[in-house]
Design a protein around this motif. Sequence first.
Motif, short mmCIF file in Angstrom:
data_model
loop_
_atom_site.label_atom_id
_atom_site.label_comp_id
_atom_site.label_asym_id
_atom_site.label_seq_id
_atom_site.Cartn_x
_atom_site.Cartn_y
_atom_site.Cartn_z
N THR A 94 0.83 -1.20 0.00
CA THR A 94 0.00 0.00 0.00
C THR A 94 0.87 1.25 0.00
O THR A 94 1.82 1.36 0.78
CB THR A 94 -0.92 0.02 1.23
OG1 THR A 94 -1.69 -1.18 1.26
CG2 THR A 94 -1.85 1.22 1.20
N GLU A 95 0.53 2.20 -0.89
CA GLU A 95 1.29 3.45 -0.98
C GLU A 95 0.65 4.49 -0.07
O GLU A 95 -0.55 4.74 -0.14
CB GLU A 95 1.32 3.94 -2.43
CG GLU A 95 2.04 2.96 -3.35
CD GLU A 95 2.05 3.43 -4.79
OE1 GLU A 95 1.53 4.53 -5.08
OE2 GLU A 95 2.59 2.70 -5.65
N LEU A 96 1.49 5.11 0.78
CA LEU A 96 0.98 5.97 1.84
C LEU A 96 1.61 7.36 1.77
O LEU A 96 2.77 7.52 1.39
CB LEU A 96 1.30 5.36 3.21
CG LEU A 96 0.76 3.95 3.48
CD1 LEU A 96 1.37 3.39 4.75
CD2 LEU A 96 -0.76 3.97 3.58
N ALA A 97 0.81 8.35 2.17
CA ALA A 97 1.32 9.69 2.38
C ALA A 97 1.67 9.91 3.85
O ALA A 97 2.41 10.83 4.18
CB ALA A 97 0.29 10.73 1.94
N ARG A 98 1.14 9.03 4.71
CA ARG A 98 1.42 9.11 6.15
C ARG A 98 1.39 7.70 6.71
O ARG A 98 0.45 6.95 6.47
CB ARG A 98 0.38 9.98 6.85
CG ARG A 98 0.69 10.33 8.30
CD ARG A 98 -0.32 11.34 8.79
NE ARG A 98 0.04 11.97 10.04
CZ ARG A 98 -0.63 11.80 11.19
NH1 ARG A 98 -1.70 11.01 11.23
NH2 ARG A 98 -0.25 12.42 12.28
#
Length: 302
Positions: A57-61
């Motif tokens: 999963t690609e996350l910003a936080r």
Amino acid sequence: ELAWGISFKAYATELPGIELGVSQEGTEFFDDDIDLLTSDAGHSPRMYLVSMDGSGTELARDVRSLTDDSGWLLVVETADKPMGLGWTDSGGAVDRLLLWEASMVEEKPRLIAGTAKDMGTAISATVPANAVQYFMICPWLEFQLELQQDWNLISSPLEPMSRITRDMFGPVGDTRDNSAVDCSRIWTWDAAKAAYRAVQEINPASGHWVSAWEVGPVVLVGSALATEVTVLEAGWNLVGVTSARPRPGHESISDVVWCWDAMHARYRPVDADEDLLPGVGYWFFAQERIELAPGTFVGGPP
């Protein structure tokens, strides 16, 4: 509430920043009320964190628990211009973290030796144009070796900030100035050639002979090693472990494992119920070349 957090920002771009941190509520999985997904998938340039739970999963936080020391995987994708990264923190976090360049091996990050930046003293990093760069942000770990005067059979349970012996122990040469060991006399065992060889770098989780000038501690600084398959060659192998664990049970490995008693300057067999300990080099005899499961020696739980 975050115990501490770090914000990354790309210089001279319109890219949104990304954040990582720790709290009592954080987990290695996606936490709906804490973590944030990225919103720029398919665009370039971009940067994002990748969940370490295996989902990709690609996350910003990405917020973890206080006891999670697996680190964060940061991915930076550049376009036709280099990208400069900077970071700010709350709670003194950067004084406890190292920024490593990483490679991806079977979809798992592996630290690239010699690339660590102390985030408490470094203020930025640069990624070249038209590149995909992986970084691991890892806790700063220390391990203390207890050395006896003269020869010691040791191993590093960490990926050190530098594998170069003069960086770990002191300057090369027959001198005691600022040196814990004689860096001109460090040896390891080449299992494939069944011979000793002199080295100027310390490979983690491998056994090394070092000659200390006097009794005392040496503190190694680095980050945890990734879980990997351990290969033993047919014959004698000189290896170490990353955490206390029982001897690996395998029909092709001799029941007798040897270590060096530096205080009495002699070999001794490891007792059947005795755990293998980090920081120690051990002799294993394998009847044939074998691959041991990930976590047997390097990384993972005992």
